[in-house]
Motif scaffolding. Structure first.
Motif, PDB file in Angstrom:
ATOM      1  N   LEU A  40      -1.212   6.059 -46.158  1.00 45.87           N
ATOM      2  CA  LEU A  40      -0.904   7.366 -45.602  1.00 45.87           C
ATOM      3  C   LEU A  40      -0.229   8.225 -46.664  1.00 45.87           C
ATOM      4  O   LEU A  40       0.763   7.815 -47.264  1.00 45.87           O
ATOM      5  N   ILE A  41      -0.778   9.420 -46.897  1.00 45.85           N
ATOM      6  CA  ILE A  41      -0.182  10.379 -47.833  1.00 45.85           C
ATOM      7  C   ILE A  41      -0.010  11.701 -47.102  1.00 45.85           C
ATOM      8  O   ILE A  41      -0.982  12.261 -46.581  1.00 45.85           O
ATOM      9  N   ILE A  42       1.227  12.200 -47.052  1.00 46.66           N
ATOM     10  CA  ILE A  42       1.522  13.481 -46.423  1.00 46.66           C
ATOM     11  C   ILE A  42       2.209  14.379 -47.453  1.00 46.66           C
ATOM     12  O   ILE A  42       3.377  14.191 -47.758  1.00 46.66           O
ATOM     13  N   PRO A  43       1.506  15.362 -48.019  1.00 46.53           N
ATOM     14  CA  PRO A  43       2.143  16.268 -48.981  1.00 46.53           C
ATOM     15  C   PRO A  43       3.222  17.116 -48.303  1.00 46.53           C
ATOM     16  O   PRO A  43       3.232  17.268 -47.074  1.00 46.53           O
ATOM     17  N   ASP A  44       4.116  17.675 -49.094  1.00 47.34           N
ATOM     18  CA  ASP A  44       5.113  18.581 -48.546  1.00 47.34           C
ATOM     19  C   ASP A  44       4.421  19.772 -47.898  1.00 47.34           C
ATOM     20  O   ASP A  44       3.436  20.295 -48.424  1.00 47.34           O
ATOM     21  N   ALA A  45       4.952  20.212 -46.771  1.00 46.44           N
ATOM     22  CA  ALA A  45       4.409  21.367 -46.044  1.00 46.44           C
ATOM     23  C   ALA A  45       2.925  21.193 -45.731  1.00 46.44           C
ATOM     24  O   ALA A  45       2.134  22.136 -45.810  1.00 46.44           O
ATOM     25  N   ALA A  46       2.535  19.980 -45.368  1.00 40.93           N
ATOM     26  CA  ALA A  46       1.124  19.700 -45.055  1.00 40.93           C
ATOM     27  C   ALA A  46       0.654  20.527 -43.870  1.00 40.93           C
ATOM     28  O   ALA A  46       1.403  20.770 -42.921  1.00 40.93           O
ATOM     29  N   GLN A  47      -0.608  20.953 -43.923  1.00 38.79           N
ATOM     30  CA  GLN A  47      -1.217  21.724 -42.835  1.00 38.79           C
ATOM     31  C   GLN A  47      -1.668  20.833 -41.686  1.00 38.79           C
ATOM     32  O   GLN A  47      -1.813  21.290 -40.557  1.00 38.79           O
ATOM     33  N   GLY A  48      -1.942  19.579 -41.992  1.00 44.49           N
ATOM     34  CA  GLY A  48      -2.449  18.648 -40.995  1.00 44.49           C
ATOM     35  C   GLY A  48      -2.743  17.319 -41.664  1.00 44.49           C
ATOM     36  O   GLY A  48      -2.504  17.144 -42.862  1.00 44.49           O
ATOM     37  N   VAL A  49      -3.247  16.372 -40.882  1.00 49.40           N
ATOM     38  CA  VAL A  49      -3.546  15.031 -41.381  1.00 49.40           C
ATOM     39  C   VAL A  49      -5.002  14.688 -41.063  1.00 49.40           C
ATOM     40  O   VAL A  49      -5.462  14.859 -39.926  1.00 49.40           O
ATOM     41  N   VAL A  50      -5.721  14.207 -42.064  1.00 48.03           N
ATOM     42  CA  VAL A  50      -7.117  13.800 -41.892  1.00 48.03           C
ATOM     43  C   VAL A  50      -7.187  12.273 -41.920  1.00 48.03           C
ATOM     44  O   VAL A  50      -6.785  11.643 -42.905  1.00 48.03           O
ATOM     45  N   VAL A  51      -7.689  11.695 -40.855  1.00 44.65           N
ATOM     46  CA  VAL A  51      -7.861  10.246 -40.765  1.00 44.65           C
ATOM     47  C   VAL A  51      -9.299   9.925 -41.175  1.00 44.65           C
ATOM     48  O   VAL A  51     -10.247  10.447 -40.594  1.00 44.65           O
ATOM     49  N   PHE A  52      -9.437   9.074 -42.193  1.00 52.79           N
ATOM     50  CA  PHE A  52     -10.760   8.715 -42.711  1.00 52.79           C
ATOM     51  C   PHE A  52     -11.310   7.510 -41.957  1.00 52.79           C
ATOM     52  O   PHE A  52     -10.600   6.530 -41.720  1.00 52.79           O
ATOM     53  N   VAL A  53     -12.587   7.602 -41.605  1.00 48.92           N
ATOM     54  CA  VAL A  53     -13.256   6.536 -40.863  1.00 48.92           C
ATOM     55  C   VAL A  53     -14.461   6.100 -41.686  1.00 48.92           C
ATOM     56  O   VAL A  53     -15.491   6.782 -41.712  1.00 48.92           O
ATOM     57  N   HIS A  54     -14.331   5.003 -42.397  1.00 49.11           N
ATOM     58  CA  HIS A  54     -15.389   4.591 -43.324  1.00 49.11           C
ATOM     59  C   HIS A  54     -16.577   4.002 -42.589  1.00 49.11           C
ATOM     60  O   HIS A  54     -16.491   3.632 -41.415  1.00 49.11           O
ATOM     61  N   GLY A  55     -17.680   3.924 -43.300  1.00 45.12           N
ATOM     62  CA  GLY A  55     -18.913   3.433 -42.709  1.00 45.12           C
ATOM     63  C   GLY A  55     -19.124   1.953 -42.927  1.00 45.12           C
ATOM     64  O   GLY A  55     -18.273   1.253 -43.483  1.00 45.12           O
ATOM     65  N   SER A  56     -20.264   1.478 -42.491  1.00 48.23           N
ATOM     66  CA  SER A  56     -20.603   0.057 -42.607  1.00 48.23           C
ATOM     67  C   SER A  56     -20.627  -0.375 -44.069  1.00 48.23           C
ATOM     68  O   SER A  56     -21.088   0.352 -44.940  1.00 48.23           O
ATOM     69  N   GLY A  57     -20.095  -1.559 -44.321  1.00 45.08           N
ATOM     70  CA  GLY A  57     -20.101  -2.105 -45.669  1.00 45.08           C
ATOM     71  C   GLY A  57     -19.076  -1.485 -46.584  1.00 45.08           C
ATOM     72  O   GLY A  57     -19.078  -1.726 -47.789  1.00 45.08           O
ATOM     73  N   SER A  58     -18.163  -0.680 -46.040  1.00 49.43           N
ATOM     74  CA  SER A  58     -17.152  -0.030 -46.867  1.00 49.43           C
ATOM     75  C   SER A  58     -15.758  -0.407 -46.363  1.00 49.43           C
ATOM     76  O   SER A  58     -15.607  -1.225 -45.460  1.00 49.43           O
ATOM     77  N   SER A  59     -14.729   0.200 -46.961  1.00 52.27           N
ATOM     78  CA  SER A  59     -13.350  -0.083 -46.586  1.00 52.27           C
ATOM     79  C   SER A  59     -12.486   1.096 -46.997  1.00 52.27           C
ATOM     80  O   SER A  59     -12.992   2.122 -47.449  1.00 52.27           O
ATOM     81  N   ARG A  60     -11.175   0.954 -46.844  1.00 46.54           N
ATOM     82  CA  ARG A  60     -10.276   2.041 -47.241  1.00 46.54           C
ATOM     83  C   ARG A  60     -10.289   2.256 -48.756  1.00 46.54           C
ATOM     84  O   ARG A  60      -9.761   3.249 -49.240  1.00 46.54           O
TER      85      ARG A  60
END
Length: 202
Positions: A5-25
């Motif tokens: 999890l990375i939250i920059p200062d004064a962030a506008q929002g948070v994007v959660v990544f959802v990887h596909g088959s055969g992948s990972s974070r």
């Protein structure tokens, strides 16, 4: 489930990544896009949807309901983090992860500000598509004709605001020069615009 999890200062929002088959974070493509979003002042979460043991069963990799359930758990977790409190949440899904993102966004009590699909399979969200309320950007490579067609079909079933953006000359993995940069730019603009917009009450 491990995650970053990375939250920059004064962030506008948070994007959660959802990887596909055969992948990972650790997906280099998703990490590239996440870095571009961080530079634009957007928070990101990259996490593993399945344990290594679960991944060994290929049926789990394509169990969209299971993947969406894990995503909902992580979405709740993000909202509980002090640095993300009150921030709008978006989803960035790739391949089958796009279907899981749309499936989870269709839950009545899950308020998602925006969704971006990269080379995704939104069609796998099936009947859930009509219940999605979040503005959705579908990004597909111009040299990925089968997936273009599947995204066109899925877009027709979406009732929320949506846009289909085709990256010229790009194949499914966006490995061509400039292709991933284009994806990152489109995603950044979509999330920034919709994170800044007033959130509609559920």
């Amino acid at each position: 489930m491990a995650g970053d999890l990375i939250i920059p200062d004064a962030a506008q929002g948070v994007v959660v990544f959802v990887h596909g088959s055969g992948s990972s974070r650790f997906s280099p493509r998703n990490r590239y896009v996440a870095g571009a979003l961080n530079q634009a002042g957007l928070g990101t979460l990259l996490f593993d949807l399945l344990t290594p043991e679960e991944e060994s069963d290929r049926a789990n990799v394509f169990d969209i309901g299971l993947l969406a359930e894990r995503l909902l758990e992580r979405t709740s977790w993000v909202r509980e983090q002090p640095e993300a409190a009150g921030l709008p949440v978006g989803y960035f899904g790739a391949s089958t992860g796009a279907a899981a993102a749309l499936w989870a966004a269709a839950e009545p009590d899950n308020s998602i500000a925006a969704i971006v699909s990269r080379g995704g399979r939104p069609d796998l969200a099936g009947p859930r598509l009509a219940a999605v309320r979040a503005p959705t950007l579908l990004i597909v490579g111009g040299r990925d004709p089968v997936v273009v067609e599947l995204n066109e079909e899925a877009q027709r079933r979406l009732r929320a605001e949506s846009r289909l953006t085709i990256v010229p000359g790009a194949t499914h993995l966006f490995e061509e020069p400039g292709a991933l940069e284009a994806v990152a730019g489109h995603a950044r603009d979509w999330f920034s615009t919709h994170f800044a917009a007033p959130q509609k009450p559920e």
